[in-house]
Design a protein around this motif. Sequence first.
Motif, PDB file in Angstrom:
ATOM      1  N   SER A   1      92.187  51.468  65.486  1.00  0.00           N
ATOM      2  CA  SER A   1      92.205  52.129  64.218  1.00  0.00           C
ATOM      3  C   SER A   1      93.499  51.708  63.359  1.00  0.00           C
ATOM      4  O   SER A   1      94.120  50.630  64.006  1.00  0.00           O
ATOM      5  CB  SER A   1      92.634  53.586  64.317  1.00  0.00           C
ATOM      6  N   PHE A   2      93.914  52.004  62.406  1.00  0.00           N
ATOM      7  CA  PHE A   2      94.976  51.680  61.438  1.00  0.00           C
ATOM      8  C   PHE A   2      96.301  52.233  61.994  1.00  0.00           C
ATOM      9  O   PHE A   2      97.230  51.352  62.131  1.00  0.00           O
ATOM     10  CB  PHE A   2      94.814  52.217  59.964  1.00  0.00           C
ATOM     11  N   GLY A   3      96.461  53.267  62.289  1.00  0.00           N
ATOM     12  CA  GLY A   3      97.674  54.089  62.894  1.00  0.00           C
ATOM     13  C   GLY A   3      98.606  54.412  61.629  1.00  0.00           C
ATOM     14  O   GLY A   3      98.006  54.257  60.670  1.00  0.00           O
ATOM     15  N   GLY A   4      99.495  55.311  62.007  1.00  0.00           N
ATOM     16  CA  GLY A   4     100.318  56.005  61.069  1.00  0.00           C
ATOM     17  C   GLY A   4     101.611  56.437  61.618  1.00  0.00           C
ATOM     18  O   GLY A   4     101.634  56.878  62.886  1.00  0.00           O
ATOM     19  N   PRO A   5     102.573  57.008  60.765  1.00  0.00           N
ATOM     20  CA  PRO A   5     103.797  57.493  61.485  1.00  0.00           C
ATOM     21  C   PRO A   5     103.688  58.832  61.825  1.00  0.00           C
ATOM     22  O   PRO A   5     102.822  59.602  61.397  1.00  0.00           O
ATOM     23  CB  PRO A   5     104.876  57.387  60.071  1.00  0.00           C
ATOM     24  N   GLU A   6     104.463  59.375  62.787  1.00  0.00           N
ATOM     25  CA  GLU A   6     104.519  60.574  63.380  1.00  0.00           C
ATOM     26  C   GLU A   6     105.788  61.345  63.180  1.00  0.00           C
ATOM     27  O   GLU A   6     106.018  62.451  63.909  1.00  0.00           O
ATOM     28  CB  GLU A   6     103.975  60.768  64.907  1.00  0.00           C
ATOM     29  N   GLY A   7     106.668  60.909  62.267  1.00  0.00           N
ATOM     30  CA  GLY A   7     107.766  61.768  62.064  1.00  0.00           C
ATOM     31  C   GLY A   7     108.609  60.834  60.860  1.00  0.00           C
ATOM     32  O   GLY A   7     108.160  59.798  60.515  1.00  0.00           O
ATOM     33  N   PRO A   8     109.421  61.479  60.319  1.00  0.00           N
ATOM     34  CA  PRO A   8     110.094  60.896  59.152  1.00  0.00           C
ATOM     35  C   PRO A   8     110.930  59.405  59.395  1.00  0.00           C
ATOM     36  O   PRO A   8     111.021  58.642  58.478  1.00  0.00           O
ATOM     37  CB  PRO A   8     111.354  61.857  58.858  1.00  0.00           C
ATOM     38  N   GLU A   9     111.425  59.591  60.758  1.00  0.00           N
ATOM     39  CA  GLU A   9     112.084  58.145  61.149  1.00  0.00           C
ATOM     40  C   GLU A   9     111.022  57.018  61.239  1.00  0.00           C
ATOM     41  O   GLU A   9     111.266  55.813  61.504  1.00  0.00           O
ATOM     42  CB  GLU A   9     112.805  58.472  62.560  1.00  0.00           C
ATOM     43  N   ASP A  10     109.604  57.385  61.375  1.00  0.00           N
ATOM     44  CA  ASP A  10     108.775  56.294  61.555  1.00  0.00           C
ATOM     45  C   ASP A  10     108.068  55.749  60.395  1.00  0.00           C
ATOM     46  O   ASP A  10     107.577  54.663  60.480  1.00  0.00           O
ATOM     47  CB  ASP A  10     107.397  56.959  62.458  1.00  0.00           C
ATOM     48  N   VAL A  11     108.573  56.288  59.256  1.00  0.00           N
ATOM     49  CA  VAL A  11     107.686  55.958  57.886  1.00  0.00           C
ATOM     50  C   VAL A  11     107.832  54.649  57.536  1.00  0.00           C
ATOM     51  O   VAL A  11     107.130  53.725  57.414  1.00  0.00           O
ATOM     52  CB  VAL A  11     108.060  57.081  56.966  1.00  0.00           C
ATOM     53  N   VAL A  12     109.472  54.148  57.307  1.00  0.00           N
ATOM     54  CA  VAL A  12     109.674  52.876  56.832  1.00  0.00           C
ATOM     55  C   VAL A  12     109.331  51.851  57.976  1.00  0.00           C
ATOM     56  O   VAL A  12     108.526  50.900  57.477  1.00  0.00           O
ATOM     57  CB  VAL A  12     111.191  52.827  56.433  1.00  0.00           C
ATOM     58  N   PRO A  13     109.552  51.914  59.202  1.00  0.00           N
ATOM     59  CA  PRO A  13     109.016  50.971  60.055  1.00  0.00           C
ATOM     60  C   PRO A  13     107.633  50.702  60.157  1.00  0.00           C
ATOM     61  O   PRO A  13     107.138  49.672  60.282  1.00  0.00           O
ATOM     62  CB  PRO A  13     109.768  51.394  61.577  1.00  0.00           C
ATOM     63  N   PHE A  14     107.129  51.929  59.950  1.00  0.00           N
ATOM     64  CA  PHE A  14     105.269  51.909  59.968  1.00  0.00           C
ATOM     65  C   PHE A  14     104.862  50.845  58.538  1.00  0.00           C
ATOM     66  O   PHE A  14     104.044  50.041  58.937  1.00  0.00           O
ATOM     67  CB  PHE A  14     104.714  53.134  59.752  1.00  0.00           C
ATOM     68  N   LEU A  15     105.498  51.237  57.502  1.00  0.00           N
ATOM     69  CA  LEU A  15     105.475  50.379  56.324  1.00  0.00           C
ATOM     70  C   LEU A  15     105.825  49.095  56.494  1.00  0.00           C
ATOM     71  O   LEU A  15     105.143  48.216  56.037  1.00  0.00           O
ATOM     72  CB  LEU A  15     106.137  51.309  55.084  1.00  0.00           C
ATOM     73  N   GLU A  16     106.658  48.617  57.251  1.00  0.00           N
ATOM     74  CA  GLU A  16     107.180  47.265  57.437  1.00  0.00           C
ATOM     75  C   GLU A  16     106.166  46.754  58.335  1.00  0.00           C
ATOM     76  O   GLU A  16     105.799  45.366  58.095  1.00  0.00           O
ATOM     77  CB  GLU A  16     108.554  47.157  58.233  1.00  0.00           C
ATOM     78  N   ASN A  17     105.435  47.299  59.306  1.00  0.00           N
ATOM     79  CA  ASN A  17     104.516  46.730  59.939  1.00  0.00           C
ATOM     80  C   ASN A  17     103.188  46.349  58.983  1.00  0.00           C
ATOM     81  O   ASN A  17     102.432  45.303  59.032  1.00  0.00           O
ATOM     82  CB  ASN A  17     104.047  47.827  61.159  1.00  0.00           C
ATOM     83  N   VAL A  18     102.902  47.367  58.139  1.00  0.00           N
ATOM     84  CA  VAL A  18     101.700  47.306  57.354  1.00  0.00           C
ATOM     85  C   VAL A  18     101.995  46.076  56.318  1.00  0.00           C
ATOM     86  O   VAL A  18     100.957  45.422  56.287  1.00  0.00           O
ATOM     87  CB  VAL A  18     101.588  48.547  56.446  1.00  0.00           C
ATOM     88  N   THR A  19     103.133  45.887  55.941  1.00  0.00           N
ATOM     89  CA  THR A  19     103.406  44.908  54.979  1.00  0.00           C
ATOM     90  C   THR A  19     104.008  43.625  55.383  1.00  0.00           C
ATOM     91  O   THR A  19     104.534  42.831  54.642  1.00  0.00           O
ATOM     92  CB  THR A  19     104.300  45.448  53.832  1.00  0.00           C
ATOM     93  N   ARG A  20     104.190  43.469  56.832  1.00  0.00           N
ATOM     94  CA  ARG A  20     104.728  42.255  57.254  1.00  0.00           C
ATOM     95  C   ARG A  20     104.294  41.113  56.770  1.00  0.00           C
ATOM     96  O   ARG A  20     103.116  40.779  56.636  1.00  0.00           O
ATOM     97  CB  ARG A  20     104.647  42.474  58.741  1.00  0.00           C
ATOM     98  N   GLY A  21     105.050  40.060  56.429  1.00  0.00           N
ATOM     99  CA  GLY A  21     104.958  38.903  55.886  1.00  0.00           C
ATOM    100  C   GLY A  21     104.648  38.799  54.393  1.00  0.00           C
ATOM    101  O   GLY A  21     104.528  37.741  53.712  1.00  0.00           O
ATOM    102  N   ARG A  22     104.729  39.951  53.554  1.00  0.00           N
ATOM    103  CA  ARG A  22     104.737  39.967  51.955  1.00  0.00           C
ATOM    104  C   ARG A  22     105.891  39.945  51.462  1.00  0.00           C
ATOM    105  O   ARG A  22     105.935  39.793  50.208  1.00  0.00           O
ATOM    106  CB  ARG A  22     103.898  41.315  51.760  1.00  0.00           C
TER     107      ARG A  22
END
Length: 379
Positions: free
Chosen positions: A20-41
């Motif tokens: 699956s895609f995955g998603g953050p499980e707390g406020p501290e996860d949000v930006v690191p998760f989005l960094e994973n999603v957009t890595r290289g852009r």
Amino acid sequence: MPEQSAQTSPAPYDALLLLSFGGPEGPEDVVPFLENVTRGRGIPRERLEEVGQHYFLFGGVSPINEQNRELLHALREDFAEHGLDLPVYWGNRNWAPYLTDTLREMVADGHRRIAVLATSAYASYSGCRQYRENLADALAALEGEGLPLPRVDKLRHYFNHPGFVRPMVDATLAALAELPEGVRAGAHLAFTTHSIPTAAADTSGPVPEHGEGGAYVAQHLDVARLIAEAVREETGAVHPWRLVYQSRSGAPHIPWLEPDICDHLQELHGEGVPAAVMVPVGFISDHMEVTYDLDTEAAAKAAELGLPVARASTVGADPRFAAAVRELLLERAATERFAAGDGPAPERCALGALGPSHDVCPVGCCPARSPRPAAAGAD
């Protein structure tokens, strides 16, 4: 455990991976998760923090991981009830449990022939080939660690399997029933899915088999017709429908599939349509792009217009969907045995006009802008 017959044998597979895609499980996860999603852009952190506001509205938690836990439980329960002795694991593209970690665990547990269910029902780069690229990356990491490499086979697209379609029919009927009785019969059905660049849509699936819009659009239209017809048969009312899009995230100058759901609601209101049902046929769970883009943003637009709307649920962990996964797994296992000269060819279950999808993605299927290695396909 009941003895497995040829019809219920998963051989040659020794495990199933829910990918699956995955998603953050707390406020501290949000930006690191989005960094994973957009890595290289090259997207700056400030922009990611802006995008993350959608998650912060929900406490920084995406529903997707909990929904995958529920599906994982449903699959294990269904397998056990039907005498299918096959372990089920779960790995994500962008958040824990990460795919590479899960594959490493599966190898340590002795698994060498793995069937993969991706939580995307349709052909497209992001919904199919990118998962195959993720699998190739994970296998390369294991090879770099000197671990034995398993063979991974992705199960075919399941958009038109009865175990996906019929729960969506029931969900659409339930959403219609939520509307005020006076507007129900005249409600339009808005079948929603993730917008993607038109160039990516046009090259989705075997091309030029499906023409403009590629397999991505053709498959969604096929399912929408099935659901709309089933609703007509059940209610006796003809509900006009259209395939519309949501969750666009690309640069404004790049053409993406349209119309957007909010624009479509505006159009319906202008035409005097009394109500609408949003049917998120492009998704298998009520994750963030459903709970925000439909339940928050589109619902607010409808309220602004004074247009009554209801939203159908997704298949989630519906027992019929879990059963469909089992059937797809056994179908693919029988296909592999047949190819090896060990048993008959299986029946391949599919509704609609398009028939069952290919088991192995052909060369050039759903290409990326920059070619990358991909597993579980012909290229």
